[in-house]
Design a protein around this motif. Structure first.
Motif, mmCIF file in Angstrom:
data_model
loop_
_atom_site.group_PDB
_atom_site.id
_atom_site.type_symbol
_atom_site.label_atom_id
_atom_site.label_comp_id
_atom_site.label_asym_id
_atom_site.label_seq_id
_atom_site.Cartn_x
_atom_site.Cartn_y
_atom_site.Cartn_z
ATOM 1 N N MET A 1 0.851 -1.190 0.000
ATOM 2 C CA MET A 1 0.000 0.000 0.000
ATOM 3 C C MET A 1 0.884 1.236 0.000
ATOM 4 O O MET A 1 1.986 1.228 0.550
ATOM 5 N N ILE A 2 0.402 2.306 -0.620
ATOM 6 C CA ILE A 2 1.096 3.595 -0.587
ATOM 7 C C ILE A 2 0.362 4.519 0.383
ATOM 8 O O ILE A 2 -0.866 4.491 0.489
ATOM 9 N N GLY A 3 1.131 5.337 1.099
ATOM 10 C CA GLY A 3 0.570 6.114 2.201
ATOM 11 C C GLY A 3 0.074 7.499 1.826
ATOM 12 O O GLY A 3 0.669 8.502 2.236
ATOM 13 N N PHE A 4 -1.022 7.558 1.072
ATOM 14 C CA PHE A 4 -1.696 8.839 0.865
ATOM 15 C C PHE A 4 -2.668 9.039 2.029
ATOM 16 O O PHE A 4 -3.848 8.702 1.950
ATOM 17 N N ASN A 5 -2.164 9.616 3.117
ATOM 18 C CA ASN A 5 -2.932 9.649 4.365
ATOM 19 C C ASN A 5 -4.175 10.518 4.298
ATOM 20 O O ASN A 5 -5.121 10.306 5.079
ATOM 21 N N TYR A 6 -4.249 11.473 3.347
ATOM 22 C CA TYR A 6 -5.426 12.343 3.325
ATOM 23 C C TYR A 6 -6.684 11.606 2.865
ATOM 24 O O TYR A 6 -7.789 12.089 3.069
ATOM 25 N N ARG A 7 -6.532 10.426 2.290
ATOM 26 C CA ARG A 7 -7.703 9.599 2.017
ATOM 27 C C ARG A 7 -8.407 9.204 3.319
ATOM 28 O O ARG A 7 -9.579 8.834 3.289
ATOM 29 N N ARG A 8 -7.648 9.241 4.422
ATOM 30 C CA ARG A 8 -8.202 8.821 5.707
ATOM 31 C C ARG A 8 -8.667 9.990 6.564
ATOM 32 O O ARG A 8 -8.946 9.827 7.745
ATOM 33 N N VAL A 9 -8.760 11.180 5.986
ATOM 34 C CA VAL A 9 -9.442 12.288 6.658
ATOM 35 C C VAL A 9 -10.941 11.994 6.606
ATOM 36 O O VAL A 9 -11.492 11.830 5.512
ATOM 37 N N PRO A 10 -11.617 11.901 7.749
ATOM 38 C CA PRO A 10 -13.045 11.558 7.713
ATOM 39 C C PRO A 10 -13.871 12.460 6.806
ATOM 40 O O PRO A 10 -14.763 11.983 6.099
ATOM 41 N N ALA A 11 -13.588 13.768 6.779
ATOM 42 C CA ALA A 11 -14.357 14.687 5.945
ATOM 43 C C ALA A 11 -14.175 14.371 4.461
ATOM 44 O O ALA A 11 -15.126 14.461 3.675
ATOM 45 N N LEU A 12 -12.965 13.994 4.059
ATOM 46 C CA LEU A 12 -12.730 13.672 2.651
ATOM 47 C C LEU A 12 -13.296 12.298 2.297
ATOM 48 O O LEU A 12 -13.775 12.086 1.180
ATOM 49 N N ALA A 13 -13.252 11.374 3.236
ATOM 50 C CA ALA A 13 -13.904 10.080 3.000
ATOM 51 C C ALA A 13 -15.412 10.271 2.845
ATOM 52 O O ALA A 13 -16.048 9.620 2.007
ATOM 53 N N LEU A 14 -15.986 11.179 3.625
ATOM 54 C CA LEU A 14 -17.404 11.502 3.484
ATOM 55 C C LEU A 14 -17.672 12.168 2.144
ATOM 56 O O LEU A 14 -18.675 11.873 1.480
ATOM 57 N N ALA A 15 -16.796 13.067 1.722
ATOM 58 C CA ALA A 15 -16.948 13.725 0.420
ATOM 59 C C ALA A 15 -17.014 12.692 -0.693
ATOM 60 O O ALA A 15 -17.847 12.788 -1.606
ATOM 61 N N ARG A 16 -16.150 11.700 -0.628
ATOM 62 C CA ARG A 16 -16.163 10.640 -1.644
ATOM 63 C C ARG A 16 -17.498 9.897 -1.643
ATOM 64 O O ARG A 16 -18.036 9.564 -2.702
ATOM 65 N N GLU A 17 -18.035 9.613 -0.452
ATOM 66 C CA GLU A 17 -19.321 8.928 -0.359
ATOM 67 C C GLU A 17 -20.434 9.759 -0.999
ATOM 68 O O GLU A 17 -21.267 9.237 -1.751
ATOM 69 N N LEU A 18 -20.434 11.065 -0.714
ATOM 70 C CA LEU A 18 -21.478 11.934 -1.264
ATOM 71 C C LEU A 18 -21.391 11.996 -2.792
ATOM 72 O O LEU A 18 -22.416 11.977 -3.484
#
Length: 399
Positions: A142-159
């Protein structure tokens, strides 16, 4: 598939996983904090912080004691050969990524590597090939793009995936810092192309581009870009040394969906400490995010009557939000460091479940291809570059 008792760690079973981390500076500190805390908040397979690796024996020993590692070492090759090491976390500078990652994967170790994947496209391709071969043997990477794990951005992806924005027409991504504004700031390895690969382009544009691909999916088909170095020489050990990387970069990306994304990054933006801003505009709504307000997401629903329209602030602290059920009561904020804890949680869970984690090396390679095209465009006076090899994010789970 190997048995649960196999020595390469590809099927951990009930065994405790031994972790080695290579590099102990900025990212090493962030990753150590995550390894130290992840099991306190998330249900993960048993593991041990076995060994921290660095070049200076005294410094790495002190860091290991401070950050919770059982021992320290200076030879990463001997460490990855050990039977009690099953996971290798690479936090070393980018010029070391390819050699260490490929060796670790070939030795049957699961590998997490910090972004960007490598300093060159050729290295990134070699790493991706090694990861694909290792995956056939049950070895994950795995590569460590940690901003994928910001809850707000994970929510943005869901929306976005739910269609709440409709057709996304354009995106603005700006990652701005100011730690190089002072022209007397000393020369470092990050300002030398041989060691860093690139400047703001690889360092922070990689994050911005990954977010475009993470949030929207799809393929980047066209790229134009510009790079600029504002301060050409900086003080070194023996006088002024030439800066051989960019201080700032600008790019326009076209996705196969028709979405246009503009990307701007700089390490010379006075007053901007670590500002990642994302704006996503669709025909049914829009999203706004600012890393300096990491717990908030702005959402505008254009389907409601005009008199009710306007951006509303979503405080992403509820148990229903991505990752948040493990932390504090509603309304209690989390911070930048938690993104690495989420990253380690997802990596360990993937290893335990025998599933390929995301972002994969293939996803890291997709970003690397865009970075390479931006550099090619800049060298050709911002000419439009067609990407012949797709820079695509596979349809895998990202949170």
């Amino acid at each position: 598939m190997n048995s649960p008792d196999s020595k390469d760690g590809t099927n951990p079973g009930s065994r405790t996983l031994g972790v080695a981390m290579i590099g102990y500076a900025f990212m090493g500190k962030a990753h150590s904090n995550a390894w130290r805390n992840v099991a306190s908040y998330f249900d993960v397979p048993a593991f041990e912080q076995k060994v921290l690796v660095g070049r200076g024996a005294g410094q790495v020993a002190a860091a290991a004691a401070k950050y919770g590692w059982a021992e320290s070492a200076t030879d990463w090759r001997s460490v990855i050969a050990r039977d009690d090491i099953h996971i290798v976390d690479i936090c070393a500078p980018g010029w070391m990524h390819a050699e260490i990652a490929i060796a670790a994967l070939e030795a049957g170790k699961h590998v997490l590597v910090e972004k960007p994947l490598a300093n060159t496209l050729a290295e990134a391709e070699a790493m991706t090939d090694a990861a694909a071969a290792a995956r056939e043997r049950g070895v994950q990477s795995m590569i460590g793009f940690n901003y994928r794990r910001v809850p707000a951005l994970a929510l943005a992806r869901e929306l976005i995936a739910e269609g709440r924005l409709g057709t996304v027409r354009h995106v603005r991504a700006a990652y701005l810092q100011d730690w190089l504004v002072d022209e007397d700031s000393p020369m470092t390895w990050r300002l030398n192309k041989e060691t860093a690969g690139s400047g703001a382009l690889g360092d922070i544009a990689s994050h911005a581009i990954d977010q475009v691909l993470f949030l929207l999916g799809g393929t980047v088909t066209e790229v134009s870009g510009r790079l600029h170095t504002f301060v050409s020489h900086r003080p070194g050990a023996d006088g002024l040394e030439e800066v051989t990387v960019d201080d700032a970069a600008w790019a326009t990306l076209t996705l196969d969906s028709g979405t246009i994304a503009s990307v701007e990054v700089s390490r010379m933006a006075t007053g901007q400490k670590n500002s990642l801003k994302l704006e996503i505009y669709g025909d049914k709504g829009s999203l706004l995010f600012d890393l300096e307000a990491i717990n908030e997401l702005g959402f505008m629903d254009a389907t409601v009557p005009v008199r009710e329209q306007g951006f509303r602030r979503i405080l992403v602290n509820e148990p229903e939000h991505p990752f948040m059920d493990a932390w504090w009561p509603q309304g209690h904020v989390i911070g930048w460091e938690h993104t690495f804890t989420h990253e380690i949680r997802d990596f360990l869970t993937a290893i335990s479940g025998g599933t390929a984690p995301s972002p994969s090396f293939e996803e890291g390679l997709a970003v690397q291809r865009v970075l390479s095209a931006i550099e090619e465009s800049a060298n050709a006076k911002s000419s439009l570059i067609q990407l012949t090899t797709p820079a695509t994010v596979p349809a895998t789970e990202g949170s």
